[in-house]
Design a protein around this motif. Structure first.
Motif, short mmCIF file in Angstrom:
data_model
loop_
_atom_site.label_atom_id
_atom_site.label_comp_id
_atom_site.label_asym_id
_atom_site.label_seq_id
_atom_site.Cartn_x
_atom_site.Cartn_y
_atom_site.Cartn_z
N MET A 1 8.28 -6.65 1.33
CA MET A 1 7.95 -6.95 -0.06
C MET A 1 8.96 -6.29 -0.99
O MET A 1 9.32 -5.12 -0.82
CB MET A 1 6.54 -6.42 -0.38
N ALA A 2 9.45 -7.07 -1.96
CA ALA A 2 10.43 -6.54 -2.91
C ALA A 2 9.79 -5.45 -3.75
O ALA A 2 8.59 -5.48 -4.04
CB ALA A 2 10.95 -7.67 -3.80
N GLU A 3 10.62 -4.50 -4.19
CA GLU A 3 10.09 -3.35 -4.93
C GLU A 3 9.35 -3.79 -6.19
O GLU A 3 8.31 -3.23 -6.55
CB GLU A 3 11.23 -2.39 -5.31
N GLN A 4 9.87 -4.81 -6.88
CA GLN A 4 9.24 -5.26 -8.12
C GLN A 4 7.86 -5.86 -7.89
O GLN A 4 7.07 -6.02 -8.83
CB GLN A 4 10.13 -6.25 -8.87
N ASP A 5 7.55 -6.21 -6.63
CA ASP A 5 6.25 -6.79 -6.30
C ASP A 5 5.23 -5.75 -5.84
O ASP A 5 4.06 -6.08 -5.63
CB ASP A 5 6.41 -7.85 -5.20
N LEU A 6 5.67 -4.52 -5.67
CA LEU A 6 4.78 -3.47 -5.19
C LEU A 6 3.77 -3.08 -6.27
O LEU A 6 4.09 -3.08 -7.47
CB LEU A 6 5.58 -2.24 -4.77
N PHE A 7 2.57 -2.71 -5.84
CA PHE A 7 1.54 -2.31 -6.79
C PHE A 7 1.97 -1.06 -7.55
O PHE A 7 1.71 -0.94 -8.76
CB PHE A 7 0.23 -2.05 -6.06
N THR A 8 2.62 -0.11 -6.90
CA THR A 8 3.05 1.11 -7.57
C THR A 8 4.07 0.82 -8.67
O THR A 8 4.10 1.48 -9.70
CB THR A 8 3.64 2.11 -6.57
N THR A 9 4.92 -0.19 -8.44
CA THR A 9 5.89 -0.58 -9.45
C THR A 9 5.19 -1.20 -10.65
O THR A 9 5.50 -0.91 -11.81
CB THR A 9 6.91 -1.58 -8.87
N ARG A 10 4.23 -2.07 -10.36
CA ARG A 10 3.45 -2.68 -11.43
C ARG A 10 2.69 -1.62 -12.23
O ARG A 10 2.61 -1.66 -13.46
CB ARG A 10 2.47 -3.68 -10.82
N MET A 11 2.13 -0.66 -11.52
CA MET A 11 1.37 0.40 -12.17
C MET A 11 2.27 1.27 -13.04
O MET A 11 1.89 1.67 -14.14
CB MET A 11 0.66 1.24 -11.10
N ARG A 12 3.47 1.57 -12.54
CA ARG A 12 4.41 2.37 -13.33
C ARG A 12 4.78 1.67 -14.63
O ARG A 12 4.84 2.30 -15.69
CB ARG A 12 5.67 2.67 -12.51
N ALA A 13 5.00 0.36 -14.56
CA ALA A 13 5.35 -0.39 -15.76
C ALA A 13 4.18 -0.43 -16.75
O ALA A 13 4.37 -0.31 -17.96
CB ALA A 13 5.76 -1.81 -15.38
N ALA A 14 2.96 -0.57 -16.22
CA ALA A 14 1.79 -0.68 -17.08
C ALA A 14 1.42 0.64 -17.75
O ALA A 14 0.76 0.64 -18.80
CB ALA A 14 0.61 -1.19 -16.26
N THR A 15 1.82 1.75 -17.15
CA THR A 15 1.48 3.07 -17.71
C THR A 15 2.67 3.74 -18.38
O THR A 15 2.57 4.89 -18.80
CB THR A 15 0.95 4.00 -16.60
N ARG A 16 3.80 3.02 -18.49
CA ARG A 16 5.03 3.65 -18.98
C ARG A 16 4.86 4.26 -20.37
O ARG A 16 5.30 5.37 -20.63
CB ARG A 16 6.18 2.64 -18.98
N LYS A 17 4.20 3.54 -21.27
CA LYS A 17 4.09 4.02 -22.66
C LYS A 17 3.32 5.33 -22.74
O LYS A 17 3.80 6.31 -23.33
CB LYS A 17 3.41 2.96 -23.52
N ILE A 18 2.14 5.38 -22.15
CA ILE A 18 1.33 6.60 -22.21
C ILE A 18 1.94 7.70 -21.35
O ILE A 18 1.86 8.88 -21.66
CB ILE A 18 -0.13 6.31 -21.79
N HIS A 19 2.62 7.30 -20.26
CA HIS A 19 3.29 8.28 -19.40
C HIS A 19 4.42 8.96 -20.16
O HIS A 19 4.58 10.18 -20.11
CB HIS A 19 3.82 7.59 -18.14
#
Length: 242
Positions: A1-19
């Motif tokens: 699975m490509a990195e951009q498709d990983l759940f952790t990658t999706r989660m990092r993008a979704a939490t970037r602002k508050i992180h």
């Protein structure tokens, strides 16, 4: 699975602002005040209760997914926290009062354990990954800003000490465990997990803000800096008047 498709990658993008906001808070306020041992101890105190709760909850729940997230024994940090807290706050640190922000945090974790235990893994993932990454940075900053006249440079903090461990590999294994868990989640469960992940950083910010003594340290540092600047100006004008 490509990195951009990983759940952790999706989660990092979704939490970037508050992180990013959380990182800014820690770097702008908390990190500088870590030069004070008591403030550092109080900072450890608030996070100790969260980490201890999560490790105890793992044992109580005994869920396969929850257990798999603790993919390396060095992730268990409760005893390391306790050793550091005995050093900085004394043997009776357990009797110290908790801030309202910390009490609210712990109550939220209890509610999740009762109603949605899988969402506790959002706290495990972000907090332990943060300790493996940000904890190391804070430890280095503390040495940089540390007061050379106290015992900071003599005592080696245990909670941020991963000597002999391959942190990069542990982080990779940790993320892989999280992605494996996510494969068995429904789309709705993944969305709920990401929503809770944003709440993790928000609640972390609240307990960081609750740590007493930070403003005093920053005020003293500001006053010292101002005094140095004024002394420099005075020397400059004295030289110009000669």
């Amino acid at each position: 699975m490509a990195e951009q498709d990983l759940f952790t990658t999706r989660m990092r993008a979704a939490t970037r602002k508050i992180h990013n906001l959380s990182d800014t808070l820690v770097n702008a306020k908390f990190a500088i005040s870590l030069r004070d041992e008591e403030v550092w101890g109080k900072g450890l105190f608030v996070f100790y209760h969260v980490f201890a709760y999560l490790e105890d909850a793992r044992a109580r729940l005994d869920l396969p997914e929850f257990n798999s997230l603790f993919c390396n024994k060095v992730l268990f940090r409760q005893s390391a926290f306790e050793e550091d807290l005995r050093h900085y706050l004394g043997e009776d640190f357990q009797s110290l009062p908790k801030s309202p922000a910390l009490e609210n945090y712990l109550q939220h974790l209890r509610d999740l354990e009762r109603d949605s235990p899988a969402l506790l893994m959002a706290y495990v993932y972000h907090l332990y990954l943060g300790l493996l990454s940000g904890g190391q940075i804070l430890s280095k900053k503390r040495k940089m800003f540390g007061d050379k006249n106290n015992s900071t440079n003599e005592y080696k903090d245990k909670v941020t000490d991963f000597t002999g461990s391959d942190i990069a590999q542990i982080k990779n294994d940790f993320k892989a465990a999280m992605n494996k868990i996510a494969e068995s989640m429904s789309a709705e469960e993944q969305d709920a997990f990401i929503e809770e992940s944003n709440r993790v950083f928000l609640m972390n910010n609240l307990i960081v803000n609750s740590v007493e003594g930070q403003n005093k340290v920053l005020y003293n540092l500001m006053m010292k800096t101002t005094a140095v600047i004024l002394a420099g100006v005075a020397v400059y004008f004295a030289y110009k008047m000669k």
